[in-house]
Design a protein around this motif. Sequence first.
Motif, PDB file in Angstrom:
ATOM      1  N   ASN A  11      15.295 -10.663   6.740  1.00  0.00           N
ATOM      2  CA  ASN A  11      16.312  -9.806   6.623  1.00  0.00           C
ATOM      3  C   ASN A  11      17.529 -10.441   6.203  1.00  0.00           C
ATOM      4  O   ASN A  11      18.254  -9.254   5.731  1.00  0.00           O
ATOM      5  N   GLU A  12      17.172 -11.421   5.614  1.00  0.00           N
ATOM      6  CA  GLU A  12      18.432 -11.813   4.321  1.00  0.00           C
ATOM      7  C   GLU A  12      18.070 -10.984   3.249  1.00  0.00           C
ATOM      8  O   GLU A  12      19.615 -10.835   2.941  1.00  0.00           O
ATOM      9  N   ARG A  67      16.930  -7.930   2.687  1.00  0.00           N
ATOM     10  CA  ARG A  67      17.113  -7.096   3.542  1.00  0.00           C
ATOM     11  C   ARG A  67      18.725  -6.539   3.089  1.00  0.00           C
ATOM     12  O   ARG A  67      19.651  -5.554   2.319  1.00  0.00           O
ATOM     13  N   GLN A  68      19.666  -7.578   4.073  1.00  0.00           N
ATOM     14  CA  GLN A  68      21.001  -7.977   3.921  1.00  0.00           C
ATOM     15  C   GLN A  68      21.711  -7.800   2.692  1.00  0.00           C
ATOM     16  O   GLN A  68      23.036  -6.902   2.275  1.00  0.00           O
TER      17      GLN A  68
END
Length: 327
Positions: free
Chosen positions: A267-268, A270-271
């Motif tokens: 998720n990191e 992706r962000q």
Amino acid sequence: METTKIQSGGGLNVTLTIRLLMHGKEVGSIIGKKGETVKKMREESGARINISEGNCPERIVTITGPTDTIFKAFAMIAYKFEEDIINSMSNSPATSKPPVTLRLVVPASQCGSLIGKGGSKIKEMRESTGAQVQVAGDMLPNSTERAVTISGTPEAIIQCVKQVCVVMLESPPKGATIPYRPKPASTPVIFSGGQAYTIQGQYAIPHPDQLTKLHQLAMQQTPFTPLGQTTPAFPGLDTSPPASTHELTIPNDLIGCIIGRQGTKINEIRQMSGAQIKIANAMEGSSERQITITGTPANISLAQYLINARFRDVAAMWNDPSSMTTS
């Protein structure tokens, strides 16, 4: 006045360090054109004034020296901030002048002495100096320090700082202090022609640090779609390249370090990259998993760099040099 207490003990020869937390704009004002302002402050006060490095929204300004030099440095900073307020007001319709505000960073173990029993000390400071004093309830992130905000006229602030210094000298910190270090700004990073850039306002600023070196390594190790343009694209402009897709295969036993606990790492990535990243389900009999990255070439290249950097981190943790070259 409180300072006589220090003087009677020869305290004006006592060297003290006071840390201030400032926003980038405030730091710019203190540094001045070509560093002229801070140079003048150092020379005229006799205090050592150091400003923390880094592309951070907040910076730490450390003032060290005998107490009398610290008071001079504080006076110069307070008057400089007042000058900035007056200058900014000439361009605005505001009629009442806002107070000057300074934020001190104080070890939490000394904050009890600043507040006093039942708030008696902080009340006395407010009443005797006319400054507003507030001690933050929470510690600053990843530290054992708290912010102490002092606001008022420059004269009130100077008197208040003197009293704070007295308390800090009389009640040294207990135990080890973990100093607050501001985090770098999470400005978007984009890549173009092998160079990393950070976006600041309307400009792309070259980002000359290990990011670029690691990114170049990642580029050498992973086939990727090179960026067509030589100048960095700005987010939000229609000129950004069309979205494309890139696929990677990752060994099953390494996929966990990319996903992270409860998906935190992926998720990191992706962000930070702005890319869409899909991880295929494990196929029976296959020792590899497919990762599909979708986005602009800049998004894809940043996602690949972050995945490669993650492998390097894990390899370093395993302390296996051979695995670092094959990541």
